[in-house]
Design an enzyme around this catalytic site. Structure first.
Site, PDB file in Angstrom:
ATOM      1  N   ASP A   1       0.878  -1.171   0.000  1.00 33.37           N
ATOM      2  CA  ASP A   1       0.000   0.000   0.000  1.00 33.37           C
ATOM      3  C   ASP A   1       0.911   1.215   0.000  1.00 33.37           C
ATOM      4  O   ASP A   1       1.548   1.519   1.016  1.00 33.37           O
ATOM      5  CB  ASP A   1      -0.903  -0.014   1.234  1.00 33.37           C
ATOM      6  CG  ASP A   1      -1.802   1.211   1.334  1.00 33.37           C
ATOM      7  OD1 ASP A   1      -1.614   2.191   0.567  1.00 33.37           O
ATOM      8  OD2 ASP A   1      -2.692   1.207   2.203  1.00 33.37           O
TER       9      ASP A   1
ATOM     10  N   TYR B   1      -7.271  13.486 -10.649  1.00 34.16           N
ATOM     11  CA  TYR B   1      -6.274  12.686 -11.359  1.00 34.16           C
ATOM     12  C   TYR B   1      -5.248  13.602 -12.034  1.00 34.16           C
ATOM     13  O   TYR B   1      -4.037  13.396 -11.896  1.00 34.16           O
ATOM     14  CB  TYR B   1      -6.957  11.796 -12.401  1.00 34.16           C
ATOM     15  CG  TYR B   1      -5.995  10.967 -13.211  1.00 34.16           C
ATOM     16  CD1 TYR B   1      -5.434   9.823 -12.672  1.00 34.16           C
ATOM     17  CD2 TYR B   1      -5.643  11.323 -14.505  1.00 34.16           C
ATOM     18  CE1 TYR B   1      -4.539   9.055 -13.410  1.00 34.16           C
ATOM     19  CE2 TYR B   1      -4.767  10.562 -15.250  1.00 34.16           C
ATOM     20  CZ  TYR B   1      -4.209   9.428 -14.693  1.00 34.16           C
ATOM     21  OH  TYR B   1      -3.330   8.672 -15.416  1.00 34.16           O
TER      22      TYR B   1
ATOM     23  N   LYS C   1      -1.201  13.922 -11.187  1.00 34.05           N
ATOM     24  CA  LYS C   1      -0.159  13.627 -12.165  1.00 34.05           C
ATOM     25  C   LYS C   1       0.715  14.851 -12.443  1.00 34.05           C
ATOM     26  O   LYS C   1       1.907  14.717 -12.729  1.00 34.05           O
ATOM     27  CB  LYS C   1      -0.766  13.055 -13.451  1.00 34.05           C
ATOM     28  CG  LYS C   1      -1.417  11.692 -13.229  1.00 34.05           C
ATOM     29  CD  LYS C   1      -0.443  10.685 -12.618  1.00 34.05           C
ATOM     30  CE  LYS C   1      -1.033   9.296 -12.478  1.00 34.05           C
ATOM     31  NZ  LYS C   1      -0.032   8.311 -12.029  1.00 34.05           N
TER      32      LYS C   1
END
Length: 184
Positions: A15, A120, A124
């Site tokens: 994880d 997202y 990134k």
């Protein structure tokens, strides 16, 4: 392929949001391999929320108005914090070894934004910025830090994209063409 070249590698599921698991991964690599030459930070999620997608009809991810802080943090923890924790854990071993290489897997969305993927895209972009900063910091230790920004790949996830996201992707792909809009 790696083994055919006489090299060894280690894959260790963890994880990436849990520093104890990441540190255990690095400790195992050192114990089994003696050193760390290469770290690939590859864990990531799109942030698509199937329950929300069913409710709203959006397949990209929750729109900004529908996104919760919990969702935002979930995406950022896996996509960005995971890169931070992996890098932080591996760097001391690379410094002791006299250098190494860190490869962070980002996305084309770490360069260009796309509607409907706010968390997202932000995660990134964070990977891209972190990569640049850490590269400048660690270069003096002979540690290279680079990011890879893959484009869109024909997968079931992409095929299931909403019409709005598909239009955004077409616009993005058009931007990759020459300035006249002609395909390259």
């Amino acid at each position: 392929m790696v083994e055919a070249l006489g090299r060894r590698f280690l894959v260790h599921p963890a994880d990436v949001t849990d520093s104890a698991q990441v540190n255990a991964m690095v400790a195992r690599a050192i114990a089994e391999m003696g050193r760390i030459d290469i770290l690939i930070n590859n864990a990531g999620i799109s942030g698509r929320d199937p329950k929300l997608n069913i409710q709203t009809g959006h397949t990209a991810g929750p729109r900004l108005a529908d996104q919760t802080l919990e969702h935002w943090n979930w995406v950022m923890e896996i996509n960005s914090t995971g890169v931070f924790l992996g890098t932080k854990a591996a760097v001391p071993a690379m410094q002791r070894a006299g250098g190494g290489s860190i490869i962070n897997i980002s996305s084309i969305n770490g360069i260009v934004g796309v509607a409907g993927l706010t968390s997202y895209v932000a995660s990134k972009f964070a990977v891209r910025g972190m990569t640049r900063s850490v590269a400048l910091e660690l270069g003096r230790f002979h540690i290279r830090v680079n990011s890879i920004h893959p484009g869109f790949i024909d997968t079931p996830m992409l095929r299931g994209a909403s019409a709005e996201l598909s239009k955004s992707l077409q616009t993005l792909l058009w931007r990759a063409d020459d300035e006249n809009g002609d395909e390259l």
